[in-house]
Design a protein around this motif. Structure first.
Motif, PDB file in Angstrom:
ATOM      1  N   ALA A  29       0.824  -1.199   0.000  1.00  0.00           N
ATOM      2  CA  ALA A  29       0.000   0.000   0.000  1.00  0.00           C
ATOM      3  C   ALA A  29       0.863   1.254   0.000  1.00  0.00           C
ATOM      4  O   ALA A  29       1.843   1.350   0.746  1.00  0.00           O
ATOM      5  CB  ALA A  29      -0.914   0.003   1.219  1.00  0.00           C
ATOM      6  N   ASN A  30       0.491   2.203  -0.848  1.00  0.00           N
ATOM      7  CA  ASN A  30       1.127   3.509  -0.870  1.00  0.00           C
ATOM      8  C   ASN A  30       0.184   4.475  -0.170  1.00  0.00           C
ATOM      9  O   ASN A  30      -0.962   4.625  -0.580  1.00  0.00           O
ATOM     10  CB  ASN A  30       1.362   3.933  -2.323  1.00  0.00           C
ATOM     11  CG  ASN A  30       2.093   5.254  -2.425  1.00  0.00           C
ATOM     12  OD1 ASN A  30       2.127   6.039  -1.489  1.00  0.00           O
ATOM     13  ND2 ASN A  30       2.691   5.507  -3.582  1.00  0.00           N
ATOM     14  N   LEU A  45      -6.445   6.133   0.178  1.00  0.00           N
ATOM     15  CA  LEU A  45      -6.785   4.855   0.785  1.00  0.00           C
ATOM     16  C   LEU A  45      -8.118   4.977   1.523  1.00  0.00           C
ATOM     17  O   LEU A  45      -8.406   5.983   2.178  1.00  0.00           O
ATOM     18  CB  LEU A  45      -5.695   4.412   1.755  1.00  0.00           C
ATOM     19  CG  LEU A  45      -4.369   3.979   1.119  1.00  0.00           C
ATOM     20  CD1 LEU A  45      -3.321   3.735   2.199  1.00  0.00           C
ATOM     21  CD2 LEU A  45      -4.539   2.740   0.255  1.00  0.00           C
ATOM     22  N   VAL A  48      -9.121  -1.539   4.342  1.00  0.00           N
ATOM     23  CA  VAL A  48      -8.353  -2.763   4.100  1.00  0.00           C
ATOM     24  C   VAL A  48      -9.146  -3.959   4.608  1.00  0.00           C
ATOM     25  O   VAL A  48      -9.859  -3.883   5.603  1.00  0.00           O
ATOM     26  CB  VAL A  48      -6.968  -2.678   4.804  1.00  0.00           C
ATOM     27  CG1 VAL A  48      -7.125  -2.483   6.309  1.00  0.00           C
ATOM     28  CG2 VAL A  48      -6.117  -3.897   4.490  1.00  0.00           C
ATOM     29  N   TYR A  71      -5.770  -3.610   0.159  1.00  0.00           N
ATOM     30  CA  TYR A  71      -6.175  -2.226   0.375  1.00  0.00           C
ATOM     31  C   TYR A  71      -7.067  -1.742  -0.764  1.00  0.00           C
ATOM     32  O   TYR A  71      -6.827  -2.067  -1.932  1.00  0.00           O
ATOM     33  CB  TYR A  71      -4.945  -1.322   0.483  1.00  0.00           C
ATOM     34  CG  TYR A  71      -4.165  -1.529   1.757  1.00  0.00           C
ATOM     35  CD1 TYR A  71      -4.395  -0.730   2.869  1.00  0.00           C
ATOM     36  CD2 TYR A  71      -3.201  -2.535   1.854  1.00  0.00           C
ATOM     37  CE1 TYR A  71      -3.681  -0.927   4.048  1.00  0.00           C
ATOM     38  CE2 TYR A  71      -2.492  -2.741   3.023  1.00  0.00           C
ATOM     39  CZ  TYR A  71      -2.738  -1.925   4.115  1.00  0.00           C
ATOM     40  OH  TYR A  71      -2.031  -2.128   5.280  1.00  0.00           O
ATOM     41  N   TYR A  72      -8.085  -0.979  -0.400  1.00  0.00           N
ATOM     42  CA  TYR A  72      -8.977  -0.360  -1.379  1.00  0.00           C
ATOM     43  C   TYR A  72      -8.875   1.161  -1.276  1.00  0.00           C
ATOM     44  O   TYR A  72      -8.642   1.707  -0.187  1.00  0.00           O
ATOM     45  CB  TYR A  72     -10.432  -0.787  -1.144  1.00  0.00           C
ATOM     46  CG  TYR A  72     -10.748  -2.198  -1.571  1.00  0.00           C
ATOM     47  CD1 TYR A  72     -11.392  -2.465  -2.771  1.00  0.00           C
ATOM     48  CD2 TYR A  72     -10.401  -3.283  -0.766  1.00  0.00           C
ATOM     49  CE1 TYR A  72     -11.702  -3.764  -3.160  1.00  0.00           C
ATOM     50  CE2 TYR A  72     -10.696  -4.589  -1.141  1.00  0.00           C
ATOM     51  CZ  TYR A  72     -11.343  -4.825  -2.337  1.00  0.00           C
ATOM     52  OH  TYR A  72     -11.629  -6.116  -2.712  1.00  0.00           O
ATOM     53  N   ARG A  73      -9.101   1.824  -2.409  1.00  0.00           N
ATOM     54  CA  ARG A  73      -9.128   3.284  -2.483  1.00  0.00           C
ATOM     55  C   ARG A  73     -10.513   3.735  -2.926  1.00  0.00           C
ATOM     56  O   ARG A  73     -11.256   2.960  -3.522  1.00  0.00           O
ATOM     57  CB  ARG A  73      -8.073   3.782  -3.477  1.00  0.00           C
ATOM     58  CG  ARG A  73      -6.648   3.384  -3.100  1.00  0.00           C
ATOM     59  CD  ARG A  73      -5.637   3.796  -4.164  1.00  0.00           C
ATOM     60  NE  ARG A  73      -4.292   3.459  -3.749  1.00  0.00           N
ATOM     61  CZ  ARG A  73      -3.517   4.236  -2.987  1.00  0.00           C
ATOM     62  NH1 ARG A  73      -3.992   5.432  -2.595  1.00  0.00           N
ATOM     63  NH2 ARG A  73      -2.327   3.860  -2.639  1.00  0.00           N
ATOM     64  N   SER A  83      -9.054  -1.523  -5.775  1.00  0.00           N
ATOM     65  CA  SER A  83      -7.798  -1.942  -5.167  1.00  0.00           C
ATOM     66  C   SER A  83      -6.705  -1.920  -6.217  1.00  0.00           C
ATOM     67  O   SER A  83      -6.914  -2.358  -7.349  1.00  0.00           O
ATOM     68  CB  SER A  83      -7.930  -3.355  -4.583  1.00  0.00           C
ATOM     69  OG  SER A  83      -6.683  -3.778  -4.057  1.00  0.00           O
ATOM     70  N   SER A  85      -3.891  -3.378  -5.195  1.00  0.00           N
ATOM     71  CA  SER A  85      -3.052  -4.448  -4.641  1.00  0.00           C
ATOM     72  C   SER A  85      -2.696  -5.498  -5.686  1.00  0.00           C
ATOM     73  O   SER A  85      -1.661  -6.162  -5.587  1.00  0.00           O
ATOM     74  CB  SER A  85      -3.782  -5.133  -3.474  1.00  0.00           C
ATOM     75  OG  SER A  85      -4.014  -4.237  -2.406  1.00  0.00           O
TER      76      SER A  85
END
Length: 277
Positions: A29-30, A45, A48, A71-73, A83, A85
């Motif tokens: 994750a960034n 973000l 998660v 992780y989802y945005r 995501s 990911s």
């Protein structure tokens, strides 16, 4: 006296072999926002979940946790939840880790129940023009849906699914009805996926598709929403706005019948004009 870095203690997270997310090849994750995969809007973000979260949890089936964080945005402009990911995965990775022999455990309806129900829907909706329609079922899985339409007298019905060995050969023609049931939410690159669908659509054709849009209370529910399921491959979760923006990129208008069934088209074809008031 010179200083040296201490050796990593056994069991520390620095050991890739002990990090489930790295073992699966998930992108770390960034914390910085990234551009929305549909409209380019800022997408920080959002939350998660564990990789094992599936859509069967609503029926009381819970898989053992894997410890791999997905992780989802959420886009601040169109509301798309997605995501990144899985952005380093190949098709082979998806096939090995999601669309494998245990996939039926997290989506038992895909084998027969969903394709049969969808075939009934399409036959009831477009049956009057069946003899004029060439149908492509994009992401069609088992091929049952297309078989049922052929039995109902549709001129032709073809299955294409990149993750189904029997149907992964991409057609070299265009179709006046492209169906796409429970597929858009699986697309790690929604623009590329939509472009592929539109490329298979005749100029005067129609895309009929299903994907649940986020409910009105999504802010409160968040990633507890049952449709969030990385183990199912549900990694791109739309709003009506994100769907409209997605297809508008290719010159298509979009309309929704409800929160799940939608259509997209350049000009509404004659065989579908009865659908609009």
């Amino acid at each position: 006296m010179s200083e040296t870095a201490p050796e990593a203690a056994p069991g520390r997270a620095e050991d890739p072999a002990l990090d489930p997310a790295r073992t699966l090849g998930l992108r770390p994750a960034n914390p910085a926002p990234m551009p929305c995969k549909v409209c380019g809007g800022a997408s920080p973000l959002f939350g998660v979940v564990d990789f094992a979260k599936s859509c069967e949890e609503i029926r009381g089936k819970f898989l053992p946790l894997t410890g791999a964080a997905v992780y989802y945005r959420r886009c601040e402009v169109c509301g798309l939840v997605f995501s990144d990911s899985f952005d380093d995965w190949s098709d082979a990775d998806f096939e090995a880790r999601i669309y494998n022999e245990t996939y039926v455990e997290v989506d038992p309806d895909y084998v027969e129940i969903r394709p049969n129900n969808c075939a009934t829907l399409v036959a009831n909706t477009f049956g009057a023009a069946a003899g004029e329609l060439d149908v492509l079922d994009y992401g069609g899985g088992s091929g049952i849906f297309a078989a049922r339409l052929r039995e109902q007298g549709f001129r032709s019905a073809t299955t294409y699914d990149a993750f189904a060995p029997a149907f992964r050969e991409r057609p070299q023609r265009r179709f006046n009805l492209v169906t796409c049931f429970e597929t858009l939410e699986h697309m790690a690159d929604p623009v590329r996926g939509a472009a592929d669908i539109v490329d298979l659509l005749a100029e005067d054709g129609l895309v009929l598709f299903s994907t649940l849009v986020q409910p009105a209370n999504f802010e409160a529910v968040g990633l507890k929403w049952p449709y969030v399921g990385p183990r199912n491959g549900h990694i791109t979760l739309h709003t009506r706005q994100s769907l409209a923006r997605l297809f508008a990129r290719f010159g298509l208008a979009m309309a929704s019948f409800d929160d799940n069934i939608h259509m997209a088209y350049r000009t509404l074809p004659a065989f579908a004009r009865h659908l609009m008031p």
